[in-house]
Design a protein around this motif. Structure first.
Motif, PDB file in Angstrom:
ATOM      1  N   ALA A  40      53.262 -23.820   0.324  1.00 62.51           N
ATOM      2  CA  ALA A  40      54.443 -22.823   0.241  1.00 62.51           C
ATOM      3  C   ALA A  40      54.059 -21.430   0.523  1.00 62.51           C
ATOM      4  N   ILE A  41      54.646 -20.751   1.294  1.00 66.06           N
ATOM      5  CA  ILE A  41      54.451 -19.413   1.505  1.00 66.06           C
ATOM      6  C   ILE A  41      55.480 -18.625   0.920  1.00 66.06           C
ATOM      7  N   LEU A  42      55.247 -17.789   0.034  1.00 63.59           N
ATOM      8  CA  LEU A  42      56.125 -16.876  -0.660  1.00 63.59           C
ATOM      9  C   LEU A  42      56.015 -15.452  -0.047  1.00 63.59           C
ATOM     10  N   TRP A  43      56.948 -14.678   0.199  1.00 66.19           N
ATOM     11  CA  TRP A  43      56.878 -13.357   0.428  1.00 66.19           C
ATOM     12  C   TRP A  43      56.660 -12.544  -0.619  1.00 66.19           C
ATOM     13  N   GLU A  44      55.633 -11.433  -0.737  1.00 66.41           N
ATOM     14  CA  GLU A  44      55.413 -10.789  -1.712  1.00 66.41           C
ATOM     15  C   GLU A  44      56.566 -10.182  -2.761  1.00 66.41           C
ATOM     16  N   THR A  45      57.709  -9.973  -2.260  1.00 61.83           N
ATOM     17  CA  THR A  45      58.800  -9.656  -3.276  1.00 61.83           C
ATOM     18  C   THR A  45      59.275 -10.759  -4.046  1.00 61.83           C
ATOM     19  N   ASP A  92      53.314 -21.343  11.311  1.00 61.92           N
ATOM     20  CA  ASP A  92      51.761 -21.104  11.760  1.00 61.92           C
ATOM     21  C   ASP A  92      51.452 -19.605  11.878  1.00 61.92           C
ATOM     22  N   LEU A  93      52.640 -18.871  12.349  1.00 63.13           N
ATOM     23  CA  LEU A  93      52.670 -17.471  12.417  1.00 63.13           C
ATOM     24  C   LEU A  93      52.435 -16.870  10.795  1.00 63.13           C
ATOM     25  N   LEU A  94      53.491 -17.231  10.164  1.00 64.95           N
ATOM     26  CA  LEU A  94      53.594 -16.838   8.724  1.00 64.95           C
ATOM     27  C   LEU A  94      52.216 -17.257   8.009  1.00 64.95           C
ATOM     28  N   ARG A  95      51.731 -18.460   7.900  1.00 65.04           N
ATOM     29  CA  ARG A  95      50.451 -18.881   7.282  1.00 65.04           C
ATOM     30  C   ARG A  95      49.364 -18.022   7.853  1.00 65.04           C
ATOM     31  N   SER A  96      49.395 -17.733   8.908  1.00 63.88           N
ATOM     32  CA  SER A  96      48.069 -16.872   9.474  1.00 63.88           C
ATOM     33  C   SER A  96      48.013 -15.436   9.061  1.00 63.88           C
ATOM     34  N   ALA A  97      49.465 -14.912   8.602  1.00 61.33           N
ATOM     35  CA  ALA A  97      49.461 -13.704   8.163  1.00 61.33           C
ATOM     36  C   ALA A  97      49.291 -13.588   6.596  1.00 61.33           C
ATOM     37  N   ALA A  98      49.465 -14.764   5.986  1.00 63.86           N
ATOM     38  CA  ALA A  98      49.583 -14.583   4.580  1.00 63.86           C
ATOM     39  C   ALA A  98      48.341 -14.556   3.890  1.00 63.86           C
ATOM     40  N   LEU A  99      47.909 -14.099   2.722  1.00 66.54           N
ATOM     41  CA  LEU A  99      46.688 -14.177   2.040  1.00 66.54           C
ATOM     42  C   LEU A  99      46.323 -15.432   1.942  1.00 66.54           C
ATOM     43  N   ALA A 100      44.870 -15.629   1.851  1.00 68.85           N
ATOM     44  CA  ALA A 100      44.371 -17.088   1.445  1.00 68.85           C
ATOM     45  C   ALA A 100      44.747 -17.347  -0.095  1.00 68.85           C
ATOM     46  N   PRO A 101      44.778 -18.701  -0.290  1.00 69.39           N
ATOM     47  CA  PRO A 101      45.345 -19.259  -1.771  1.00 69.39           C
ATOM     48  C   PRO A 101      44.473 -18.396  -2.903  1.00 69.39           C
ATOM     49  N   ASP A 102      43.419 -18.057  -2.730  1.00 69.51           N
ATOM     50  CA  ASP A 102      42.500 -17.498  -3.926  1.00 69.51           C
ATOM     51  C   ASP A 102      43.093 -16.017  -4.045  1.00 69.51           C
ATOM     52  N   ALA A 103      43.351 -15.453  -2.706  1.00 65.99           N
ATOM     53  CA  ALA A 103      43.835 -14.082  -2.786  1.00 65.99           C
ATOM     54  C   ALA A 103      45.095 -14.091  -3.191  1.00 65.99           C
ATOM     55  N   SER A 104      45.965 -15.040  -2.989  1.00 60.23           N
ATOM     56  CA  SER A 104      47.428 -15.136  -3.370  1.00 60.23           C
ATOM     57  C   SER A 104      47.360 -15.341  -4.947  1.00 60.23           C
ATOM     58  N   ALA A 105      46.470 -15.980  -5.482  1.00 58.69           N
ATOM     59  CA  ALA A 105      46.505 -16.109  -6.927  1.00 58.69           C
ATOM     60  C   ALA A 105      46.072 -14.966  -7.435  1.00 58.69           C
ATOM     61  N   LYS A 106      45.120 -14.158  -6.963  1.00 60.45           N
ATOM     62  CA  LYS A 106      44.862 -13.229  -7.706  1.00 60.45           C
ATOM     63  C   LYS A 106      45.808 -12.042  -7.587  1.00 60.45           C
ATOM     64  N   LEU A 107      46.393 -11.884  -6.369  1.00 65.78           N
ATOM     65  CA  LEU A 107      47.747 -11.083  -6.494  1.00 65.78           C
ATOM     66  C   LEU A 107      48.856 -11.436  -7.525  1.00 65.78           C
ATOM     67  N   ILE A 108      48.990 -12.561  -7.746  1.00 68.87           N
ATOM     68  CA  ILE A 108      50.011 -13.037  -8.699  1.00 68.87           C
ATOM     69  C   ILE A 108      49.412 -12.862 -10.058  1.00 68.87           C
ATOM     70  N   ARG A 109      48.357 -12.881 -10.476  1.00 64.71           N
ATOM     71  CA  ARG A 109      47.800 -12.663 -11.832  1.00 64.71           C
ATOM     72  C   ARG A 109      47.928 -11.099 -11.824  1.00 64.71           C
ATOM     73  N   GLY A 110      47.744 -10.201 -10.926  1.00 64.04           N
ATOM     74  CA  GLY A 110      47.708  -8.818 -11.014  1.00 64.04           C
ATOM     75  C   GLY A 110      49.275  -8.394 -11.397  1.00 64.04           C
ATOM     76  N   VAL A 111      50.192  -9.191 -10.840  1.00 61.32           N
ATOM     77  CA  VAL A 111      51.554  -8.972 -11.118  1.00 61.32           C
ATOM     78  C   VAL A 111      51.997  -9.423 -12.451  1.00 61.32           C
ATOM     79  N   LEU A 112      51.386 -10.196 -12.932  1.00 59.50           N
ATOM     80  CA  LEU A 112      51.678 -10.839 -14.313  1.00 59.50           C
ATOM     81  C   LEU A 112      50.961  -9.961 -15.281  1.00 59.50           C
ATOM     82  N   ARG A 113      49.826  -9.346 -14.957  1.00 57.93           N
ATOM     83  CA  ARG A 113      49.350  -8.445 -15.911  1.00 57.93           C
ATOM     84  C   ARG A 113      50.070  -7.171 -16.164  1.00 57.93           C
ATOM     85  N   SER A 114      50.476  -6.607 -14.965  1.00 58.98           N
ATOM     86  CA  SER A 114      51.596  -5.398 -14.811  1.00 58.98           C
ATOM     87  C   SER A 114      52.858  -5.764 -15.751  1.00 58.98           C
ATOM     88  N   LEU A 115      53.590  -6.831 -15.413  1.00 64.33           N
ATOM     89  CA  LEU A 115      54.653  -7.260 -16.023  1.00 64.33           C
ATOM     90  C   LEU A 115      54.530  -7.190 -17.553  1.00 64.33           C
TER      91      LEU A 115
END
Length: 289
Positions: A170-175, A261-284
């Motif tokens: 799954a690729i999710l937009w940051e929003t 393929d274009l979306l996946r190439s531009a998306a953050l890697a899974p580890d970096a994506s998880a880090k971003l999600i954890r950061g959003v959780l902390r902020s919330l």
């Protein structure tokens, strides 16, 4: 006849494959009908998915079309058997749109499922509370009984991923991650669930960052499906105001495979994506403490 008296995704896939092999063999429907000692109308209805071909018919047609690959023959015979199989979701059929049933059938058959979602958390990742909140906020009036059934169906759909029955990306937009569409507590629970699901070996979750600019608008939400060992896209579904559309044409499939393929190439890697999600959780949590 396919379950429910209407063409199913499975019967259409079988019919499309048989038509492709017939055309490659440069035979018309009348010639194919002679092979199985039937009227031309039966071949036409098999190819459109309105009736299911019997195993003996499939073998005879494939012999006539010069298709001798054992794996291909076994796959089509299995598809014919499955087209008559009653799916677990049909017990909820009274509460489901026919096009949604098609989408679920694709998920149930798929070996690879890929999703792009720029607006909300995909159904295969939604918690019950998130699903309930999304259904409750729908612009269409949904009766409580039907809403409860839809949440149950959502859980049933997720079982295949939980059991490792398909590779899911799954690729999710940051929003989707950073801007709650539901209550903050529900959103926090949902993000926590995404992090846990992302740890499964058969699951990959990536976030497309806001910094990618217009790429997020390249396509509305869609899901793509593959049914063999290779992840070749064989069907795509898209939600719209009228329901869910299933795309199976070669040009459509190629376009959406390229888009993913274009979306996946531009998306953050899974580890970096998880880090971003954890950061959003902390902020919330900090905002609500």
């Amino acid at each position: 006849m396919p379950v429910g008296g209407r063409p199913t995704v499975r019967s259409r896939r079988l019919g499309t494959a048989l038509k492709t092999y017939r055309l490659a063999a440069k035979m018309d429907q009348l010639q194919a009908a002679e092979v199985i000692a039937a009227h031309q109308t039966r071949v036409s209805r098999i190819e459109t998915g309105h009736v299911s071909a019997r195993p003996l018919e499939i073998r005879a047609l494939l012999d006539a079309y010069g298709v001798h690959d054992v794996e291909v023959r076994q796959k089509l015979e299995e598809l014919a058997r499955q087209s008559k199989r009653r799916g677990w979701w049909l017990e909820h059929a009274a509460h489901l749109r026919p096009d949604y049933v098609d989408h679920i059938a694709l998920e149930d058959d798929a070996t690879y499922i890929r999703e792009w979602q720029p607006v909300m958390v995909p159904g295969l990742l939604q918690t019950p509370a998130y699903a309930e909140a999304v259904i409750a906020s729908s612009p269409h009036s949904i009766e409580p009984e039907r809403a409860a059934q839809l949440v149950k169906v959502q859980a049933g759909r997720q079982a295949k991923i939980a059991e490792g029955g398909a590779s899911y990306t799954a690729i999710l937009w940051e929003t989707v991650v950073a801007q709650p569409l539901v209550g903050v507590e529900i959103h926090e629970e949902q993000l926590t669930a995404i992090l846990e699901i992302g740890k499964r070996k058969n699951v990959t979750i990536q976030v497309l960052p806001l910094s990618t600019g217009v790429l997020a608008g390249y396509s509305s939400a869609f899901s793509s499906f593959s049914f063999d060992e290779e992840p070749t896209v064989e069907a795509v579904t898209m939600d719209n105001l009228r329901g869910t559309s299933v795309l199976e044409g070669a040009e459509d499939l190629a376009a959406y495979a390229n888009a993913y393929d274009l979306l996946r190439s531009a998306a953050l890697a899974p580890d970096a994506s998880a880090k971003l999600i954890r950061g959003v959780l902390r902020s919330l949590k900090e905002d609500t403490s």
